[in-house]
Design a protein around this motif. Sequence first.
Motif, mmCIF file in Angstrom:
data_model
loop_
_atom_site.group_PDB
_atom_site.id
_atom_site.type_symbol
_atom_site.label_atom_id
_atom_site.label_comp_id
_atom_site.label_asym_id
_atom_site.label_seq_id
_atom_site.Cartn_x
_atom_site.Cartn_y
_atom_site.Cartn_z
ATOM 1 N N PHE A 1 44.052 14.950 -71.417
ATOM 2 C CA PHE A 1 45.440 14.658 -71.065
ATOM 3 C C PHE A 1 46.357 15.806 -71.478
ATOM 4 O O PHE A 1 47.301 16.142 -70.761
ATOM 5 N N GLY A 2 46.099 16.389 -72.650
ATOM 6 C CA GLY A 2 46.928 17.501 -73.100
ATOM 7 C C GLY A 2 46.835 18.696 -72.178
ATOM 8 O O GLY A 2 47.847 19.310 -71.821
ATOM 9 N N ILE A 3 45.624 19.037 -71.747
ATOM 10 C CA ILE A 3 45.445 20.198 -70.870
ATOM 11 C C ILE A 3 46.049 19.929 -69.492
ATOM 12 O O ILE A 3 46.753 20.779 -68.928
ATOM 13 N N SER A 4 45.788 18.754 -68.925
ATOM 14 C CA SER A 4 46.306 18.458 -67.582
ATOM 15 C C SER A 4 47.831 18.423 -67.576
ATOM 16 O O SER A 4 48.465 18.898 -66.624
ATOM 17 N N THR A 5 48.431 17.894 -68.639
ATOM 18 C CA THR A 5 49.888 17.856 -68.729
ATOM 19 C C THR A 5 50.470 19.256 -68.838
ATOM 20 O O THR A 5 51.463 19.586 -68.174
ATOM 21 N N ALA A 6 49.860 20.106 -69.671
ATOM 22 C CA ALA A 6 50.350 21.480 -69.826
ATOM 23 C C ALA A 6 50.249 22.244 -68.511
ATOM 24 O O ALA A 6 51.181 22.972 -68.131
ATOM 25 N N VAL A 7 49.137 22.089 -67.801
ATOM 26 C CA VAL A 7 48.958 22.781 -66.514
ATOM 27 C C VAL A 7 50.032 22.339 -65.519
ATOM 28 O O VAL A 7 50.639 23.163 -64.816
ATOM 29 N N ALA A 8 50.278 21.033 -65.449
ATOM 30 C CA ALA A 8 51.265 20.519 -64.497
ATOM 31 C C ALA A 8 52.675 21.004 -64.834
ATOM 32 O O ALA A 8 53.453 21.368 -63.944
ATOM 33 N N ILE A 9 53.028 21.051 -66.112
ATOM 34 C CA ILE A 9 54.368 21.478 -66.498
ATOM 35 C C ILE A 9 54.553 22.970 -66.253
ATOM 36 O O ILE A 9 55.616 23.412 -65.794
ATOM 37 N N ILE A 10 53.518 23.764 -66.552
ATOM 38 C CA ILE A 10 53.601 25.200 -66.248
ATOM 39 C C ILE A 10 53.802 25.410 -64.753
ATOM 40 O O ILE A 10 54.591 26.266 -64.323
#
Length: 317
Positions: free
Chosen positions: A166-175
């Motif tokens: 969840f942390g990685i997918s959220t960071a990718v989406a926000i970037i």
Amino acid sequence: MRLLKIIPDNTNIGFVRVRFIAFAVTTLLTVAAVALVAVHGLNMGVDFVGGVSIEEKFASPPHLDQVRETVNELGFGEAALQQLGGQNTVTIRLPVPHSTTPDAVDKMVETVKTALAAKFPGATFSTYSTVSGKVSGELVNKGILAVVLAIIGIAIFSWFRYEWQFGISTAVAIIHDVLMALGFFAVTGMVFDLNIVAAVLTIIGYSINDKMVIDDRIRENMRKYRKMGMSELIDLSVNETLPRTVMTSLTIMLALASLLIFGGPVLRGFTAAMMLGIVVGTYSSIYVSSSLLITLGLKPGPREEKPSPASGAERVR
């Protein structure tokens, strides 16, 4: 009285099955945004590059070449121009005078105002602002730091609150959301100032709010449907939260549309960035952040929690 339902209760859209198309589109848009920023750059406002910004209003849309020639002949340096509003208002950006005293800046502004009024009858002076080069450099660094820290903090929170996926997918989406906003300003040439940095941080806040709602539902369904496939589970979770996502986005867009129409040129860049962020953030929440969990290997059925000694032991008489 029947409640308004934009999305029916039995909606069952297969978002996951088009995830590879969504990933390809997202990658192309991200690369294009980075390339546009690298090639065209951003039209940095006085907040970031330093200088004096003069806003002049003309009776009719002027020829920018004539305005630039008139200002450059005054000997204050190369002028950067941008038309605002109905093309009648022009922002003129000039380097800060060597003498940074208020009198020097006031004299420069008065000279520019007089020259434009003589060359273009009916031209009227609106306002001006000034920022030193040192202050502008600090603002650039602090603006970048604020955005980076916000993304890192959100990723760490998602990691500990849910799972590392969840942390990685959220960071990718926000970037992705942030890069789309930067690419938009590189294409349009709109002034990028502190107001836009505030808009970008607001976009991050909206995006993470939307993503957390979907992530919470995914985690809830992972506990409820342990034998369901991950693709079906994510589709179920996204469809269950879709009415809330669509309704929230529409109400915010209506408010921003009013701000875009009646807010004037000063808030136009901020409002445009926010509207783009709502659209891009909603897209990334549904097609990028959620579907990326499958690629990262998230499986239904979370780790079992160990029973506490108090609950697992029997009392012996």
